[in-house]
Design an enzyme around this catalytic site. Structure first.
Site, PDB file in Angstrom:
ATOM      1  N   ILE A  89       0.846  -1.198   0.000  1.00  0.00           N
ATOM      2  CA  ILE A  89       0.000   0.000   0.000  1.00  0.00           C
ATOM      3  C   ILE A  89       0.882   1.249   0.000  1.00  0.00           C
ATOM      4  CG2 ILE A  89      -1.770   1.307   1.262  1.00  0.00           C
ATOM      5  CD1 ILE A  89      -2.945  -1.322   2.210  1.00  0.00           C
TER       6      ILE A  89
ATOM      7  N   ALA B 101       4.673   4.089   2.679  1.00  0.00           N
ATOM      8  CA  ALA B 101       4.152   2.845   2.116  1.00  0.00           C
ATOM      9  C   ALA B 101       4.407   1.702   3.086  1.00  0.00           C
ATOM     10  CB  ALA B 101       4.825   2.557   0.780  1.00  0.00           C
ATOM     11  N   LYS B 102       3.803   0.579   2.856  1.00  0.00           N
ATOM     12  CA  LYS B 102       4.056  -0.610   3.680  1.00  0.00           C
ATOM     13  C   LYS B 102       3.563  -1.831   2.928  1.00  0.00           C
ATOM     14  CE  LYS B 102       5.621  -1.544   7.894  1.00  0.00           C
ATOM     15  NZ  LYS B 102       6.607  -0.819   8.702  1.00  0.00           N
ATOM     16  N   GLY B 103       4.143  -2.981   3.262  1.00  0.00           N
ATOM     17  CA  GLY B 103       3.704  -4.232   2.649  1.00  0.00           C
ATOM     18  C   GLY B 103       3.469  -5.279   3.712  1.00  0.00           C
TER      19      GLY B 103
END
Ligand code: NAD
Length: 411
Positions: free
Chosen positions: A53, A98-100
């Site tokens: 995201i 962002a991050k996953g």
């Protein structure tokens, strides 16, 4: 149903809208991620959910880790990507947020499967990753080996070398030696400033309790101990230990690494996780998980200062109650920013091909952490301590993001 983490963020944004008189359009821009990418990784016929995201790229490419954990959800990844946006802006890095996340238990798979999942993550998302698009890094249960597999898969896909597409890599693949214990190092620098500015030097015999004895928790315990502070309690997921005279951190680390349980060989007083949080200490350091202090236990918290190394360890309601009681909370987005600052050094080296002197980088690292704290602290003083440090940190970060969006013509 349990409250979503992102609902807490929305409530904080509502508060900030009132304080800063932000428009609905500005709040909308801050509440909706720019891109949600979702995939189902096919591993031995089983589907594993994965997300990347990008919350915002107003200040630069996305930046934030990838988490492997059975409890990963879209709500969690979205919240973590929001916090990365705020953190990167607060410490003046040229990044968005962002991050996953991949929803599985990495403790239950062998190394071959771990590699397969890491590569499939990149196969699923390589179109939205890149040194100028969105740059991942390690997070909970991901490490430099996983970053190495991901880099390799990415470079195979795009057909050229691009080490700056991911940080937290091994040194041989152009990682940065500062990265390993950067989060704890950054937190330690902030703690020393907090002691000087907020607590006052006169309190020499400060006592600390630390929840979480993993990478961040063990390192911060060691650093505090080595510089003469008294760490009287530490805990991991199996429980904790307490000694008012101060603990032998080196010895406890040895036990933790050998037996995976910090309290395994302890002869003194053992405490549960709940008890550790409620001890009468000067400073409580939260270095484990989200949502640890909630409406249920907040009334039993006795420490005057709380340092958040974990992301989101205090819920919105508990945060308000603690502030009204006069407890000073030094927020996650400031305290744990050391990891992404070191990642930034790695990325710049990768992009320019320059290898910078370690001593020079250490100096830069320290001054970045100190100036970030000073910025928040002087705003706190300007507001006569009437607004909490977290809200003020959000305001500083958000103002910059909105200004960038305005300059881009998006507002
Ligand atoms: P880690 O997995 O190495 O350690 C986590 C520790 O917390 C373990 O010792 C575990 O036993 C303990 N724990 C789990 N549940 C607990 C509970 N209920 N009570 C007490 N202890 C419990 O993880 P880490 O890298 O040390 O990260 C810790 C926190 O810091 C996470 O929230 C992470 O997102 C945050 N953080 C870490 C970094 C980093 O670079 N390591 C950077 C930014 C933020």
């Amino acid at each position: 149903m349990a409250t979503k983490i992102f609902d807490n963020i929305l409530r904080r944004l509502e508060d900030i809208q009132k304080i800063e008189k932000l428009s609905d359009k500005e709040i909308e821009l801050l509440s909706i991620p720019k891109r949600i990418s979702k995939d189902e990784l096919n591993i031995d016929g089983k589907k594993i959910l994965a997300w990347r995201i990008l919350f915002s790229d107003a200040l630069g490419p996305g930046k934030g880790g990838i988490r492997f954990h059975p409890n990963v959800s879209e709500d969690e990844v979205k919240s973590l990507s929001f916090w990365m946006m705020i953190k990167n802006s607060l410490v003046d890095l040229p990044y968005g947020g962002a991050k996953g996340g991949v929803k599985f238990n990495p403790k239950e798979v062998d190394s071959e499967t771990l590699q397969e999942i890491s590569r499939k993550f990149v196969d699923g998302f390589f179109n939205v990753l890149g040194q100028d698009i969105d740059i991942p890094a390690p997070d909970v249960y991901t490490n430099s080996q996983i970053m190495a597999w991901m880099l390799d898969e990415y470079e195979k896909k795009v057909g050229h070398h691009e080490p700056g597409m991911i940080t937290g890599k091994p040194l041989e693949l152009q990682g940065c030696s500062l990265r390993d214990d950067a989060t704890a190092k950054g937190a330690f620098i902030v703690i020393k400033e907090v002691v000087k500015d907020l607590i006052g030097e006169q309190k020499k015999e400060l006592t600390f309790a630390i929840q979480g004895f993993g990478n961040a928790g063990q390192n911060i315990a060691r650093m505090l101990n080595e510089s003469g502070f008294k760490v009287v309690a530490v805990s991991d997921s199996k429980g904790g230990v307490h000694d008012e005279k101060g603990l032998d951190i080196k010895g406890l680390s040895k036990v933790k690494n050998e037996k995976k349980e910090v309290s395994a060989d302890f002869n003194g007083r053992k405490v549960s996780n709940e008890e550790l949080l409620e001890l009468k200490v000067d400073v409580l350091v939260l270095a484990a998980l989200e949502n640890q202090i909630t409406k249920e236990n907040v009334d039993r918290i006795q420490s005057e200062y709380i340092i958040e190394i974990a992301n989101g360890p205090i819920t919105y309601d508990a945060d308000k109650i603690l502030f009204n009681k006069g407890v000073k909370i030094i927020p996650d987005i400031l305290v744990n920013a050391g990891g992404v600052v070191a990642s930034y050094f790695e990325w710049t080296q990768n992009r320019t091909g320059n290898i910078l002197d370690e001593k020079y980088l250490e100096g830069l690292f320290e001054s970045k952490m100190i100036s970030s704290w000073k910025k928040v602290f002087s705003f706190f003083q300007e507001k006569q301590e009437r607004i909490d440090l977290r809200t003020l940190s959000y305001i500083l970060a958000i103002k910059k993001i909105l200004s960038a969006e305005r300059l881009r013509g998006n507002l």
